[in-house]
Motif scaffolding. Structure first.
Motif, PDB file in Angstrom:
ATOM      1  N   UNK A 193       0.941  -1.256  -0.127  1.00 57.83           N
ATOM      2  CA  UNK A 193      -0.113   0.124  -0.080  1.00 57.83           C
ATOM      3  C   UNK A 193       0.854   1.361   0.017  1.00 57.83           C
ATOM      4  N   UNK A 194       1.247   1.580  -1.201  1.00 59.06           N
ATOM      5  CA  UNK A 194       2.223   2.891  -1.277  1.00 59.06           C
ATOM      6  C   UNK A 194       1.650   4.010  -1.449  1.00 59.06           C
ATOM      7  N   UNK A 195       1.956   4.882  -0.758  1.00 59.09           N
ATOM      8  CA  UNK A 195       1.271   6.391  -0.907  1.00 59.09           C
ATOM      9  C   UNK A 195       2.353   7.331  -1.538  1.00 59.09           C
ATOM     10  N   UNK A 196       1.815   8.035  -2.094  1.00 59.89           N
ATOM     11  CA  UNK A 196       2.637   9.193  -3.030  1.00 59.89           C
ATOM     12  C   UNK A 196       2.186  10.630  -2.926  1.00 59.89           C
ATOM     13  N   UNK A 197       3.020  11.734  -2.777  1.00 60.17           N
ATOM     14  CA  UNK A 197       2.621  13.120  -2.741  1.00 60.17           C
ATOM     15  C   UNK A 197       3.591  13.883  -3.488  1.00 60.17           C
ATOM     16  N   UNK A 198       3.310  14.936  -4.081  1.00 64.17           N
ATOM     17  CA  UNK A 198       3.957  15.765  -4.797  1.00 64.17           C
ATOM     18  C   UNK A 198       3.393  16.998  -5.216  1.00 64.17           C
ATOM     19  N   UNK A 199       4.259  18.156  -5.405  1.00 66.07           N
ATOM     20  CA  UNK A 199       3.926  19.358  -5.781  1.00 66.07           C
ATOM     21  C   UNK A 199       4.162  19.470  -7.359  1.00 66.07           C
ATOM     22  N   UNK A 200       3.096  19.635  -8.043  1.00 65.18           N
ATOM     23  CA  UNK A 200       3.328  19.589  -9.633  1.00 65.18           C
ATOM     24  C   UNK A 200       3.184  21.217 -10.142  1.00 65.18           C
ATOM     25  N   UNK A 201       4.143  21.760 -10.879  1.00 57.75           N
ATOM     26  CA  UNK A 201       3.918  23.187 -11.222  1.00 57.75           C
ATOM     27  C   UNK A 201       3.606  23.092 -12.905  1.00 57.75           C
ATOM     28  N   UNK A 202       2.678  23.613 -12.905  1.00 53.93           N
ATOM     29  CA  UNK A 202       1.957  23.483 -14.510  1.00 53.93           C
ATOM     30  C   UNK A 202       1.760  25.067 -15.179  1.00 53.93           C
ATOM     31  N   UNK A 203       1.592  24.996 -16.581  1.00 55.86           N
ATOM     32  CA  UNK A 203       1.349  26.105 -17.291  1.00 55.86           C
ATOM     33  C   UNK A 203       0.475  27.192 -16.848  1.00 55.86           C
ATOM     34  N   UNK A 204       0.716  28.202 -17.045  1.00 58.18           N
ATOM     35  CA  UNK A 204      -0.444  29.380 -16.439  1.00 58.18           C
ATOM     36  C   UNK A 204      -1.773  29.160 -17.210  1.00 58.18           C
ATOM     37  N   UNK A 205      -1.489  28.590 -18.546  1.00 60.68           N
ATOM     38  CA  UNK A 205      -2.599  28.445 -19.318  1.00 60.68           C
ATOM     39  C   UNK A 205      -3.451  27.122 -18.966  1.00 60.68           C
ATOM     40  N   UNK A 206      -2.857  26.225 -18.270  1.00 62.16           N
ATOM     41  CA  UNK A 206      -3.633  25.162 -17.682  1.00 62.16           C
ATOM     42  C   UNK A 206      -4.433  25.707 -16.423  1.00 62.16           C
ATOM     43  N   UNK A 207      -4.182  26.381 -15.650  1.00 60.73           N
ATOM     44  CA  UNK A 207      -4.616  26.934 -14.367  1.00 60.73           C
ATOM     45  C   UNK A 207      -5.862  27.764 -14.880  1.00 60.73           C
ATOM     46  N   UNK A 208      -5.350  28.637 -15.902  1.00 62.03           N
ATOM     47  CA  UNK A 208      -6.408  29.675 -16.374  1.00 62.03           C
ATOM     48  C   UNK A 208      -7.518  29.237 -17.185  1.00 62.03           C
ATOM     49  N   UNK A 209      -7.319  27.965 -17.747  1.00 64.83           N
ATOM     50  CA  UNK A 209      -8.390  27.366 -18.486  1.00 64.83           C
ATOM     51  C   UNK A 209      -9.216  26.445 -17.585  1.00 64.83           C
ATOM     52  N   UNK A 210      -9.012  26.242 -16.401  1.00 68.90           N
ATOM     53  CA  UNK A 210      -9.653  25.204 -15.530  1.00 68.90           C
ATOM     54  C   UNK A 210      -9.417  23.798 -15.800  1.00 68.90           C
ATOM     55  N   UNK A 211      -8.322  23.415 -16.170  1.00 67.26           N
ATOM     56  CA  UNK A 211      -8.147  22.328 -16.794  1.00 67.26           C
ATOM     57  C   UNK A 211      -7.357  21.341 -15.646  1.00 67.26           C
ATOM     58  N   UNK A 212      -7.281  21.798 -14.452  1.00 69.36           N
ATOM     59  CA  UNK A 212      -6.632  21.277 -13.510  1.00 69.36           C
ATOM     60  C   UNK A 212      -6.970  19.724 -13.222  1.00 69.36           C
TER      61      UNK A 212
END
Length: 307
Positions: free
Chosen positions: A250-269
């Protein structure tokens, strides 16, 4: 931002309980048989094997209790449930195995040094060793199907395997005694049993320490995980990457993922989260991935960011 998925262990827990109950009945019968045979024959090897088998029985009972407790659902104060109980049970099994090995080795060496040769009933040793070995073999076959998914069952499996090898040593000592009259074969077999126990106890304890210290699971390559994430469309970077286990399998994983501004602005998260989730589950067998999606402008605020 986490992508939540629940993974109930009810099916596996029910199967584990069934396997453990059958093994407890079989090993319990073997303990009574071997201890009686040890008293009748005077064999230290047989007594050592019965003590080892008794530790197997105790370990199986602990494992069964752990499976029942671990199956309880998460609570507000135990958000991952009680899966770690399995790891603690495996630790108890490893410590019992080590204790049995030390006690047996001390007594066997003492007999050899003192030159003691007890009057041994070779026939009783042989018959009891064979029947005890058959009990271990049955229990081993029952437990084998669940050992890869649970450190708890793996601990029980290793204990029974060690005891099966111990029964082989008892049978070999009985044969030597019957054919040559060499009584010290009993003490030598006892030392062999102790030597067989120690590596298994160490290996199990090493796995326990790895889980409790929240080390990266065996077989998980964080560099490869990071590379997979970076290949996804819209991803510019990844940091604060962590992988650990509640219990093996039962492996758990976490990370911070940096995305293009276009991705956040388009609401595609949410689309990216689905892709990230599928990537970790399909390629790396992660049961609970959690991601924090960040805009590129936010990366400079990550004061404690690390790889």
């Amino acid at each position: 931002m986490g992508h939540d998925h629940s993974h109930a262990p009810e099916v596996r827990s029910a199967d584990d309980r069934r396997r453990l109950v059958i093994a407890i009945v079989v090993i319990g019968s073997g303990v009574v048989l071997q201890f009686t045979g040890a008293l009748l024959s005077g064999s230290l090897a047989l007594l050592a094997d019965s003590a080892h088998m008794l530790s197997d029985l105790a370990g199986l009972v602990i494992a069964l209790v752990a499976v029942v407790i671990a199956a309880k659902p998460p609570t507000p104060t135990q958000t991952f449930g009680r899966r770690r109980v399995e790891v603690l049970a495996a630790m108890a099994n490893a410590l019992m195995l080590g204790t049995v090995a030390i006690v047996v080795a001390i007594e066997a060496i003492g007999r050899l040094v003192r030159g003691e040769e007890a009057e041994l009933g070779a026939t009783v040793m042989l018959v009891t060793g064979i029947v005890g070995g058959l009990c271990n073999l049955v229990a081993l076959l029952v437990l084998s199907g669940g050992r890869r998914g649970s450190i708890n069952l793996r601990g029980a499996y290793l204990e029974v395997m060690g005891d099966l090898l111990g029964s082989v040593a008892v049978v070999a000592a009985a044969v030597v005694l019957m054919t040559t009259g060499f009584a010290s074969a009993d003490s030598i077999a006892s030392l062999l049993i102790a030597a067989l126990i120690v590596p298994r106890a160490y290996a199990l304890l090493a796995d326990v320490v790895r889980v409790l210290s929240e080390s990266v699971p065996r077989g998980t390559d964080l560099a490869a995980v990071r590379e997979h994430i970076l290949q996804l469309p819209g991803v510019r970077g990844v940091h604060d990457v962590h992988a650990w286990q509640i219990t093996p399998g039962e492996t758990l994983f976490s990370a911070h993922v940096v995305v293009d501004d276009a991705c956040t602005m388009a609401g595609d998260s949410h689309v990216l989260l689905d892709r990230l989730d599928s990537c970790l589950r399909e390629h790396f067998d992660v049961v609970h991935p959690t991601f924090q999606i960040e805009a590129a402008a936010h990366e400079e605020h990550e004061v404690n960011a690390h790889r």
